[in-house]
Design a protein around this motif. Structure first.
Motif, PDB file in Angstrom:
ATOM      1  N   GLY A 188      -2.716 -11.392   4.601  1.00 25.68           N
ATOM      2  CA  GLY A 188      -1.360 -10.882   4.410  1.00 25.68           C
ATOM      3  C   GLY A 188      -0.535 -10.967   5.608  1.00 25.68           C
ATOM      4  O   GLY A 188       0.678 -10.728   5.268  1.00 25.68           O
ATOM      5  N   GLY A 189      -1.019 -11.210   6.639  1.00 22.89           N
ATOM      6  CA  GLY A 189      -0.318 -11.446   8.079  1.00 22.89           C
ATOM      7  C   GLY A 189      -0.130  -9.932   8.507  1.00 22.89           C
ATOM      8  O   GLY A 189      -0.565  -8.819   7.936  1.00 22.89           O
ATOM      9  N   PRO A 190       0.800  -9.890   9.678  1.00 23.09           N
ATOM     10  CA  PRO A 190       1.178  -8.527  10.482  1.00 23.09           C
ATOM     11  C   PRO A 190       2.003  -7.592   9.529  1.00 23.09           C
ATOM     12  O   PRO A 190       2.720  -7.962   8.313  1.00 23.09           O
ATOM     13  CB  PRO A 190       1.608  -8.877  11.578  1.00 23.09           C
ATOM     14  N   ALA A 191       1.937  -6.455   9.774  1.00 23.84           N
ATOM     15  CA  ALA A 191       3.151  -5.498   9.222  1.00 23.84           C
ATOM     16  C   ALA A 191       4.330  -5.820   9.620  1.00 23.84           C
ATOM     17  O   ALA A 191       4.741  -6.477  10.664  1.00 23.84           O
ATOM     18  CB  ALA A 191       2.665  -3.991   9.701  1.00 23.84           C
ATOM     19  N   PRO A 192       5.447  -5.670   8.691  1.00 22.03           N
ATOM     20  CA  PRO A 192       6.705  -6.077   8.888  1.00 22.03           C
ATOM     21  C   PRO A 192       7.231  -5.269  10.319  1.00 22.03           C
ATOM     22  O   PRO A 192       6.775  -4.073  10.563  1.00 22.03           O
ATOM     23  CB  PRO A 192       7.607  -5.551   7.888  1.00 22.03           C
ATOM     24  N   ALA A 193       8.064  -5.817  11.147  1.00 22.29           N
ATOM     25  CA  ALA A 193       8.816  -5.321  12.438  1.00 22.29           C
ATOM     26  C   ALA A 193       9.483  -3.900  11.728  1.00 22.29           C
ATOM     27  O   ALA A 193      10.227  -3.747  10.608  1.00 22.29           O
ATOM     28  CB  ALA A 193       9.865  -6.215  12.816  1.00 22.29           C
ATOM     29  N   GLY A 194       9.568  -3.022  12.771  1.00 19.10           N
ATOM     30  CA  GLY A 194      10.221  -1.797  12.615  1.00 19.10           C
ATOM     31  C   GLY A 194       9.338  -0.742  11.600  1.00 19.10           C
ATOM     32  O   GLY A 194       9.873   0.379  11.704  1.00 19.10           O
ATOM     33  N   ILE A 195       8.430  -0.931  10.968  1.00 12.06           N
ATOM     34  CA  ILE A 195       7.464  -0.110  10.222  1.00 12.06           C
ATOM     35  C   ILE A 195       7.034   1.112  11.193  1.00 12.06           C
ATOM     36  O   ILE A 195       6.371   0.396  12.090  1.00 12.06           O
ATOM     37  CB  ILE A 195       6.714  -0.547   9.287  1.00 12.06           C
ATOM     38  N   GLU A 196       6.908   2.184  10.885  1.00 14.03           N
ATOM     39  CA  GLU A 196       6.241   3.273  11.835  1.00 14.03           C
ATOM     40  C   GLU A 196       4.899   3.675  11.228  1.00 14.03           C
ATOM     41  O   GLU A 196       4.513   3.964  10.278  1.00 14.03           O
ATOM     42  CB  GLU A 196       7.303   4.733  11.595  1.00 14.03           C
ATOM     43  N   LYS A 197       3.927   3.438  12.343  1.00 12.75           N
ATOM     44  CA  LYS A 197       2.572   3.969  12.084  1.00 12.75           C
ATOM     45  C   LYS A 197       2.419   5.427  11.805  1.00 12.75           C
ATOM     46  O   LYS A 197       3.330   6.169  12.455  1.00 12.75           O
ATOM     47  CB  LYS A 197       1.792   3.574  13.344  1.00 12.75           C
ATOM     48  N   ALA A 198       1.733   5.742  10.723  1.00 12.31           N
ATOM     49  CA  ALA A 198       1.195   6.961  10.521  1.00 12.31           C
ATOM     50  C   ALA A 198       0.757   7.707  11.705  1.00 12.31           C
ATOM     51  O   ALA A 198      -0.217   7.188  12.186  1.00 12.31           O
ATOM     52  CB  ALA A 198       0.567   7.207   9.422  1.00 12.31           C
ATOM     53  N   HIS A 230       5.981  -4.880  -9.738  1.00 12.93           N
ATOM     54  CA  HIS A 230       5.200  -5.435  -8.725  1.00 12.93           C
ATOM     55  C   HIS A 230       4.831  -4.277  -7.601  1.00 12.93           C
ATOM     56  O   HIS A 230       6.000  -3.662  -7.191  1.00 12.93           O
ATOM     57  CB  HIS A 230       5.791  -6.336  -7.990  1.00 12.93           C
ATOM     58  N   LYS A 231       3.630  -4.187  -7.401  1.00 12.41           N
ATOM     59  CA  LYS A 231       3.315  -3.248  -6.447  1.00 12.41           C
ATOM     60  C   LYS A 231       2.660  -3.540  -5.315  1.00 12.41           C
ATOM     61  O   LYS A 231       1.568  -4.508  -5.462  1.00 12.41           O
ATOM     62  CB  LYS A 231       2.417  -1.976  -7.055  1.00 12.41           C
ATOM     63  N   TRP A 232       2.996  -3.381  -4.053  1.00 13.68           N
ATOM     64  CA  TRP A 232       4.322  -2.697  -3.375  1.00 13.68           C
ATOM     65  C   TRP A 232       4.999  -3.724  -2.468  1.00 13.68           C
ATOM     66  O   TRP A 232       4.380  -4.460  -1.953  1.00 13.68           O
ATOM     67  CB  TRP A 232       3.992  -1.403  -2.813  1.00 13.68           C
ATOM     68  N   VAL A 233       6.385  -2.979  -2.392  1.00  8.52           N
ATOM     69  CA  VAL A 233       6.984  -3.461  -1.366  1.00  8.52           C
ATOM     70  C   VAL A 233       7.357  -2.418  -0.386  1.00  8.52           C
ATOM     71  O   VAL A 233       7.768  -1.184  -1.056  1.00  8.52           O
ATOM     72  CB  VAL A 233       8.161  -4.435  -1.382  1.00  8.52           C
ATOM     73  N   VAL A 234       7.789  -2.452   0.977  1.00  7.52           N
ATOM     74  CA  VAL A 234       8.181  -1.304   1.753  1.00  7.52           C
ATOM     75  C   VAL A 234       9.410  -1.228   2.204  1.00  7.52           C
ATOM     76  O   VAL A 234      10.151  -2.646   2.136  1.00  7.52           O
ATOM     77  CB  VAL A 234       7.012  -1.232   2.807  1.00  7.52           C
ATOM     78  N   GLN A 235      10.043  -0.200   2.642  1.00  5.69           N
ATOM     79  CA  GLN A 235      11.589  -0.449   3.019  1.00  5.69           C
ATOM     80  C   GLN A 235      11.892  -1.445   3.878  1.00  5.69           C
ATOM     81  O   GLN A 235      12.873  -2.080   4.006  1.00  5.69           O
ATOM     82  CB  GLN A 235      11.899   1.134   3.602  1.00  5.69           C
ATOM     83  N   GLU A 236      10.965  -1.857   4.991  1.00  4.91           N
ATOM     84  CA  GLU A 236      11.145  -2.810   5.893  1.00  4.91           C
ATOM     85  C   GLU A 236      11.174  -4.264   5.434  1.00  4.91           C
ATOM     86  O   GLU A 236      11.314  -5.186   6.020  1.00  4.91           O
ATOM     87  CB  GLU A 236      10.121  -2.495   6.957  1.00  4.91           C
ATOM     88  N   GLU A 237      10.812  -4.371   4.174  1.00  6.12           N
ATOM     89  CA  GLU A 237      10.679  -5.583   3.459  1.00  6.12           C
ATOM     90  C   GLU A 237      12.046  -5.925   2.483  1.00  6.12           C
ATOM     91  O   GLU A 237      11.647  -6.777   1.839  1.00  6.12           O
ATOM     92  CB  GLU A 237       9.369  -5.961   2.811  1.00  6.12           C
ATOM     93  N   LEU A 238      12.791  -4.938   2.583  1.00  5.34           N
ATOM     94  CA  LEU A 238      14.130  -4.901   1.724  1.00  5.34           C
ATOM     95  C   LEU A 238      15.091  -5.303   2.669  1.00  5.34           C
ATOM     96  O   LEU A 238      15.339  -4.665   3.679  1.00  5.34           O
ATOM     97  CB  LEU A 238      14.153  -3.730   0.891  1.00  5.34           C
ATOM     98  N   LYS A 239      16.152  -6.379   2.358  1.00  9.83           N
ATOM     99  CA  LYS A 239      17.148  -6.796   3.177  1.00  9.83           C
ATOM    100  C   LYS A 239      18.150  -5.910   3.356  1.00  9.83           C
ATOM    101  O   LYS A 239      18.586  -5.059   2.211  1.00  9.83           O
ATOM    102  CB  LYS A 239      17.512  -8.092   2.687  1.00  9.83           C
ATOM    103  N   ASP A 240      18.474  -5.458   4.537  1.00 10.09           N
ATOM    104  CA  ASP A 240      19.744  -4.362   4.742  1.00 10.09           C
ATOM    105  C   ASP A 240      19.475  -3.343   3.999  1.00 10.09           C
ATOM    106  O   ASP A 240      20.464  -2.453   3.370  1.00 10.09           O
ATOM    107  CB  ASP A 240      21.028  -5.058   4.347  1.00 10.09           C
TER     108      ASP A 240
END
Length: 196
Positions: free
Chosen positions: A59-69, A122-132
């Motif tokens: 799946g590759g790396p986590a999207p840029a800007g996502i906050e680690k728990a 479709h589960k799931w997408v995170v906030q950082e994977e949505l445009k603007d």
């Protein structure tokens, strides 16, 4: 002598028809065969899987800007059991946590940019994977553009938010049906239980 050319033409026409018939049936069967290096993910409105919706093994790396728990229930390298059923063989699979993040996570409905049947829930997408998308939780029914590349035809697709959660969301490595998935995106905390 005059019948010979007609016999040759008739044989040629019949032979061509047989070749065409043979080609048309083989193509459909090939399209229904799942890829050995990917898995279907999400469900289409007709068959439950879509040939264009293949999920990569990595799946590759986590999207840029996502906050680690800061203090996830399941830290990185924790062995767990999945209870999610996003893909065949996932429910009950043993997994290892590859990443844990604090963000808003969404189930979405969308039609792949490559065509085909719409994908529901479709589960799931995170906030950082949505445009603007900004940093506020989006309401159900909000129309968005996907930046995620979990599957073919996903990036750039128009989507509608079906539901959301603020649970800790995880990337996981797991094996199912003889295939190893790394950095699978995503499962939320309620879809994980301690390894048994």
């Amino acid at each position: 002598m005059r019948k010979h050319p007609m016999t040759t033409i008739a044989a040629g026409v019949l032979g061509g028809a047989l070749v065409l018939t043979g080609c048309s049936t083989g193509g459909d069967q090939d399209q229904a065969t799942p890829s050995e290096t990917s898995q279907d993910h999400g469900s289409s409105s007709s068959t439950g899987s879509d040939d264009g919706m293949e999920h990569p093994m990595d799946g590759g790396p986590a999207p840029a800007g996502i906050e680690k728990a800061a203090s996830p229930k399941y830290p990185i390298d924790t062995e767990v059991t999945l209870t999610a059923d996003h893909m065949e063989g996932m429910d009950g699979a043993k997994a290892t946590i590859a990443g844990a993040y604090d963000t808003y996570t969404y189930a979405v409905n969308f039609t792949p940019t490559t065509g085909g049947e719409p994908v529901k829930d479709h589960k799931w997408v995170v906030q950082e994977e949505l445009k603007d998308a900004g940093d506020q939780r989006l309401a159900d029914g909000t129309e968005v553009t996907l930046e995620a590349e979990h599957m073919k035809g996903m990036k750039g697709a128009k989507a509608t938010i079906a539901s959301s959660t603020d649970q800790t969301v995880y990337m996981v490595d797991y094996e199912a049906d003889g295939m190893t998935m790394t950095n699978h995106k995503w499962v939320v905390e309620s879809e994980i239980q301690p390894a048994s």
